[in-house]
Design an enzyme around this catalytic site. Sequence first.
Site, PDB file in Angstrom:
ATOM      1  N   GLU A   1      -2.793 -13.815  -3.227  1.00 48.18           N
ATOM      2  CA  GLU A   1      -3.282 -14.425  -4.464  1.00 48.18           C
ATOM      3  C   GLU A   1      -2.370 -14.182  -5.661  1.00 48.18           C
ATOM      4  O   GLU A   1      -2.849 -13.944  -6.773  1.00 48.18           O
ATOM      5  CB  GLU A   1      -4.699 -13.936  -4.760  1.00 48.18           C
ATOM      6  CG  GLU A   1      -5.701 -14.341  -3.686  1.00 48.18           C
ATOM      7  CD  GLU A   1      -7.119 -13.883  -3.987  1.00 48.18           C
ATOM      8  OE1 GLU A   1      -8.048 -14.590  -3.603  1.00 48.18           O
ATOM      9  OE2 GLU A   1      -7.280 -12.805  -4.599  1.00 48.18           O
TER      10      GLU A   1
ATOM     11  N   HIS B   1      -2.634  -8.628  -8.327  1.00 53.44           N
ATOM     12  CA  HIS B   1      -3.796  -7.744  -8.471  1.00 53.44           C
ATOM     13  C   HIS B   1      -3.367  -6.394  -9.044  1.00 53.44           C
ATOM     14  O   HIS B   1      -3.832  -5.348  -8.609  1.00 53.44           O
ATOM     15  CB  HIS B   1      -4.486  -7.541  -7.126  1.00 53.44           C
ATOM     16  CG  HIS B   1      -5.169  -8.764  -6.611  1.00 53.44           C
ATOM     17  ND1 HIS B   1      -6.482  -9.057  -6.880  1.00 53.44           N
ATOM     18  CD2 HIS B   1      -4.711  -9.788  -5.844  1.00 53.44           C
ATOM     19  CE1 HIS B   1      -6.810 -10.203  -6.293  1.00 53.44           C
ATOM     20  NE2 HIS B   1      -5.761 -10.670  -5.672  1.00 53.44           N
TER      21      HIS B   1
ATOM     22  N   ASP C   1      -6.355  -2.308  -7.482  1.00 51.58           N
ATOM     23  CA  ASP C   1      -6.555  -3.708  -7.839  1.00 51.58           C
ATOM     24  C   ASP C   1      -6.512  -3.795  -9.351  1.00 51.58           C
ATOM     25  O   ASP C   1      -6.336  -2.779 -10.032  1.00 51.58           O
ATOM     26  CB  ASP C   1      -7.889  -4.240  -7.287  1.00 51.58           C
ATOM     27  CG  ASP C   1      -7.802  -5.730  -6.942  1.00 51.58           C
ATOM     28  OD1 ASP C   1      -7.581  -6.523  -7.878  1.00 51.58           O
ATOM     29  OD2 ASP C   1      -7.930  -6.076  -5.759  1.00 51.58           O
TER      30      ASP C   1
END
Length: 770
Positions: free
Chosen positions: A338, A275, A202
């Site tokens: 995302e 990410h 991440d």
Amino acid sequence: MLKRIFIAAAVVVLVGLFQNTFGQTVNIIPYPQSVKKIPGEFVINKKTKIVYSHLNTEIAVAVEPLVLKLQKAAAIKLKSAGTRPRNNFIAVELTDQVAQPEGYRLTITPDNIEIKAGTPTGVFYAIQSLLQLLPVTIESADVVKNIQLKVPAMQIEDAPVFSYRGLMLDVARHFMPYSFLEKMVDLMAMQKMNTLHLHLTDSQGWRFESKKYPKLTQVGAYRKGTPLNTTYDYASRPNDTLYGGYYTQDQLRKLVAYAKTKFITIIPEIEMPAHSKAALASYPQLACLDSTGHAFAYPAQIQDEYCTKDSTFTFLTDILTEVMDVFPSKYIHIAGDEASKVNWRKCPICLKRMKDENLNSVEELQSYFIKRIEKFVNEKGRNIIGWDEILEGGLAPNATVMSWRGEQGGIDAAKLGHKVIMTPGEYCYFDHYQSINPTEPPAFGGLTTLATVYGYHPIPAGLTDEQAKLITGTQGNLWTEYVPTTTQAEYMFFPRSIALAEAAWSKDKQPYDQFLNRLLTYLKRLDYHKVNYSRHLFDIKINTATDSLTHQLKAGVVGIPTGYDVYYTMDGSLPTENSAKYTSPVNINGNVNLNVGVIYNGQLVDDVQKSFTLNKATGRPSSLKILPNRYYNKGGEHAWNNGILGSDNRYNDDEWLGWNGQDFEGTVDLGTPQDIHTLTARFFNKPNDWIYMPLWVSVSVSDNGVDFREVSRKTDLQTDKQGLQVLKMDLTDVKARYIKVTAKCYGTIPKGGAGEGNPAWLFVDEIKID
């Protein structure tokens, strides 16, 4: 140590209570599909033999937990026998009579125990059930003197409803030591879960050792700051404290092999396209170019997504090759969630990619990205899993979807013919709080109680029978932004993961109170494994109501089943049997800290605390111009003047009300014109969670509820302080019946802030008028 002794004592007490109250017959979790009692019991002793085919080493692995625990806890060495003795034996047999791959038949008589299964996996789950029928001390690592190994006679026919029963552990935000991963495998096996999903990369950290790209762990595995620091600063670090770590490939191979002995698959997740700041900090050449053709500056402008240049795909396919060499799992998780795609809209390389591939939007560019990766993974004989954002722009042909933004993504994927793993945040996100008690450790947000998890059914409404078959199971997720230690991770996982294990296994779930009965015995087993589980087993809530004639504020308690003794204190101290007994709503006559708890045999087994404040606005008729967001309106539209103060350090309890991109405007009727000297408003400020102070707050008054005049306004309210912010406004010579308070939402989150470009949240708690 004292806390653990206290919890263990509470569990012992509650076990006796539930057994006396509900009479649950079989203490097995997850509850079997069919249980038939047989008179008598089987006793395991030093002469008991075990019989199975010595040619099948997997059966030997499947029965090993029973063999080892008998030896450790009872000093009984379970000896193998080539043929069946006349009695006093445990027989294990693989047979096509049990068709379900993970199913089993466990028959216990006074003479013997027979286990039949179609696969070694089924044998393993039969052993787990058998262990739960033995005394809890079987989990001890030390020999227990005079232990009675009696097993009640019965026949169990059992198999799971769903083939995928998993937990996700995020080790990227906070690195967890290798030993904890093995402990999680052990605990998952006990509750018959079969998949551990490791979130290995991440923006906050890269945890997978790459031989080809060593900077990923030299740079990307460590960041500056303290454990709760979530910034992404990987640069200029020689003299700074570093935080992080990574797993070597040898460690991960060892974990895979260990999990295999527990019939658990390890699924790795390598985040893409977003990410990815840890990777881009390590290899900045994988980032986009700006509109002038220069690389985006690091660290100030480092982007979240990889650029779609060819070298990115070379890098990712190299990484995935290494990952697939370590992890033999059928599935490789590539995330896909995302992605802001902000720099893709500016980068000349990405714009050219869109033109060359005839793509009309950056959403289609993400779909191209995912499909290209999937093609590579498929060529290696594997399949990809992605979060439900991979549906946007067109779904990759063989992808499995994890539905986390509610159930709709899973519904859409199933209707398109794709396999689905249901993991909606409302039920399956274990980074949420699990009680409204203000003593809870920090969590990301939301409230997901044990009862909520247990009540989840993974097949959503609206699917045909054929589409429903594509729902392969469910998974509980623990994101660790606010979980820096293994003990806190255990607290967040347990007992909620146990409830999810039953939701994923059992066809017809037992009533919740019967589940609690079995759970309390199960928790005693976890004590032997030194698990730091939560003891919030009830859903205790304190509500308020105001008598319409006397205007007396009363506090009532809900969420406690009948038959329990409930006590309370008014000074915030923990209730005991010497405290006042709760029988009906209690009067609140001042500023008090009300603590309500369940007491049994002199022990406090669960409690909740609320702070009250009394003022002219408390309990008076009130209204809101715009209702709060439905996710942050649990206390109801009058929570802003009900007398209960929200938590000082969390905004997701029942008392905080939240608006997304909208203003707060509340009006209260004091009943008669009254002198007013001060107004105190409580707001929450946490920009990292997209929550901002209002731009300004105004107070207006009226005698008729229609014509208002402003009497005070405060501006410049922004602050760097996190959490509760109290705003006190002095009012001079004000007398009115109606008071209107307006708080102007911050608006759009500025560039560089978490969630930039999105509407800010405004959170309001109690408004006090004195």
